[in-house]
Design a protein around this motif. Structure first.
Motif, mmCIF file in Angstrom:
data_model
loop_
_atom_site.group_PDB
_atom_site.id
_atom_site.type_symbol
_atom_site.label_atom_id
_atom_site.label_comp_id
_atom_site.label_asym_id
_atom_site.label_seq_id
_atom_site.Cartn_x
_atom_site.Cartn_y
_atom_site.Cartn_z
ATOM 1 N N ARG A 165 0.850 -1.188 0.000
ATOM 2 C CA ARG A 165 0.000 0.000 0.000
ATOM 3 C C ARG A 165 0.885 1.236 0.000
ATOM 4 O O ARG A 165 2.082 1.159 0.246
ATOM 5 C CB ARG A 165 -0.952 0.016 1.194
ATOM 6 C CG ARG A 165 -0.263 0.192 2.530
ATOM 7 C CD ARG A 165 -1.262 0.342 3.674
ATOM 8 N NE ARG A 165 -0.574 0.659 4.913
ATOM 9 C CZ ARG A 165 -0.125 1.858 5.274
ATOM 10 N NH1 ARG A 165 -0.278 2.892 4.481
ATOM 11 N NH2 ARG A 165 0.498 2.050 6.412
ATOM 12 N N ILE A 166 0.275 2.384 -0.257
ATOM 13 C CA ILE A 166 1.006 3.645 -0.194
ATOM 14 C C ILE A 166 1.215 3.991 1.271
ATOM 15 O O ILE A 166 0.262 4.028 2.058
ATOM 16 C CB ILE A 166 0.234 4.775 -0.900
ATOM 17 C CG1 ILE A 166 0.025 4.452 -2.382
ATOM 18 C CG2 ILE A 166 0.961 6.109 -0.727
ATOM 19 C CD1 ILE A 166 -0.931 5.398 -3.087
ATOM 20 N N ALA A 167 2.459 4.254 1.650
ATOM 21 C CA ALA A 167 2.768 4.648 3.025
ATOM 22 C C ALA A 167 2.821 6.167 3.158
ATOM 23 O O ALA A 167 2.393 6.724 4.173
ATOM 24 C CB ALA A 167 4.106 4.053 3.463
ATOM 25 N N ARG A 168 3.347 6.836 2.114
ATOM 26 C CA ARG A 168 3.576 8.274 2.204
ATOM 27 C C ARG A 168 3.488 8.885 0.810
ATOM 28 O O ARG A 168 3.958 8.294 -0.164
ATOM 29 C CB ARG A 168 4.957 8.533 2.811
ATOM 30 C CG ARG A 168 5.396 9.967 2.907
ATOM 31 C CD ARG A 168 6.807 10.038 3.516
ATOM 32 N NE ARG A 168 7.393 11.340 3.414
ATOM 33 C CZ ARG A 168 7.368 12.271 4.371
ATOM 34 N NH1 ARG A 168 6.790 12.015 5.521
ATOM 35 N NH2 ARG A 168 7.941 13.441 4.190
ATOM 36 N N ILE A 169 2.893 10.067 0.744
ATOM 37 C CA ILE A 169 2.886 10.857 -0.491
ATOM 38 C C ILE A 169 3.504 12.204 -0.165
ATOM 39 O O ILE A 169 3.059 12.891 0.750
ATOM 40 C CB ILE A 169 1.461 11.057 -1.053
ATOM 41 C CG1 ILE A 169 0.802 9.707 -1.337
ATOM 42 C CG2 ILE A 169 1.510 11.919 -2.318
ATOM 43 C CD1 ILE A 169 -0.668 9.806 -1.698
ATOM 44 N N GLU A 170 4.555 12.535 -0.895
ATOM 45 C CA GLU A 170 5.215 13.831 -0.721
ATOM 46 C C GLU A 170 4.844 14.715 -1.905
ATOM 47 O O GLU A 170 4.934 14.284 -3.058
ATOM 48 C CB GLU A 170 6.728 13.653 -0.661
ATOM 49 C CG GLU A 170 7.176 12.799 0.507
ATOM 50 C CD GLU A 170 8.658 12.461 0.473
ATOM 51 O OE1 GLU A 170 9.331 12.741 -0.542
ATOM 52 O OE2 GLU A 170 9.144 11.897 1.475
ATOM 53 N N VAL A 171 4.408 15.932 -1.608
ATOM 54 C CA VAL A 171 4.058 16.886 -2.655
ATOM 55 C C VAL A 171 4.858 18.158 -2.423
ATOM 56 O O VAL A 171 4.758 18.777 -1.368
ATOM 57 C CB VAL A 171 2.541 17.213 -2.659
ATOM 58 C CG1 VAL A 171 2.209 18.196 -3.770
ATOM 59 C CG2 VAL A 171 1.704 15.942 -2.777
ATOM 60 N N GLN A 172 5.674 18.505 -3.394
ATOM 61 C CA GLN A 172 6.430 19.757 -3.377
ATOM 62 C C GLN A 172 5.702 20.730 -4.297
ATOM 63 O O GLN A 172 5.578 20.461 -5.495
ATOM 64 C CB GLN A 172 7.858 19.533 -3.881
ATOM 65 C CG GLN A 172 8.658 18.533 -3.084
ATOM 66 C CD GLN A 172 9.089 19.093 -1.751
ATOM 67 O OE1 GLN A 172 9.421 20.271 -1.631
ATOM 68 N NE2 GLN A 172 9.073 18.258 -0.731
#
Length: 137
Positions: free
Chosen positions: A87-94
């Motif tokens: 599964r997705i653990a983390r989404i980083e958005v800059q």
């Protein structure tokens, strides 16, 4: 009425059609999960949806103030869990902001609040860490 029609085209790929517009998106399993990685994976689309939702919601809410975000760029990084279940653990958005005027501290705060409360951000499971960073230019 359905939003999309999805056809499994074989070889771990799909073709999704947005029924209102007819726009098509293909998906492929990622290379770390038996695919070729030649198109967005389903989890890539989830992470990308967060970024597009953030900037679209900002545009909707701040357009009335005469703010133009044309040229703003978002870099989205999806990080999967190292162990099953996958599964997705983390989404980083800059968010690299480009605006037609210098934003006030209040306007910047509003942008950051919108990013935390866009529909996709509120829909993602709380276990998915969302790290949104703004770069003001």
């Amino acid at each position: 009425m359905p939003t999309a029609r999805i056809i499994y085209t074989g070889d771990l790929r799909t073709e999704a059609t947005h029924l209102q517009s007819g726009t098509k998106i293909g998906t492929d399993a990622p290379t770390d999960n038996h695919g070729k990685g030649e198109q967005f994976s389903p989890t890539d689309l989830t992470a990308t949806s967060l970024g597009t939702c953030i900037i679209t919601t900002m545009g909707i809410r701040l357009r009335a103030e005469g703010l133009d975000f044309t040229g703003t760029e978002l870099a989205v990084t999806k990080i999967m869990t190292p162990q099953p279940p996958r599964r997705i653990a983390r989404i980083e958005v800059q968010v690299h902001m480009r605006t037609n005027v210098e934003l006030t501290d209040e306007q910047r705060q509003k942008c950051e609040e919108i990013a935390q409360s866009c529909p996709v951000a509120l829909t993602l499971h709380p276990d998915v860490e969302q790290a949104v960073t703004f770069h003001w230019n």
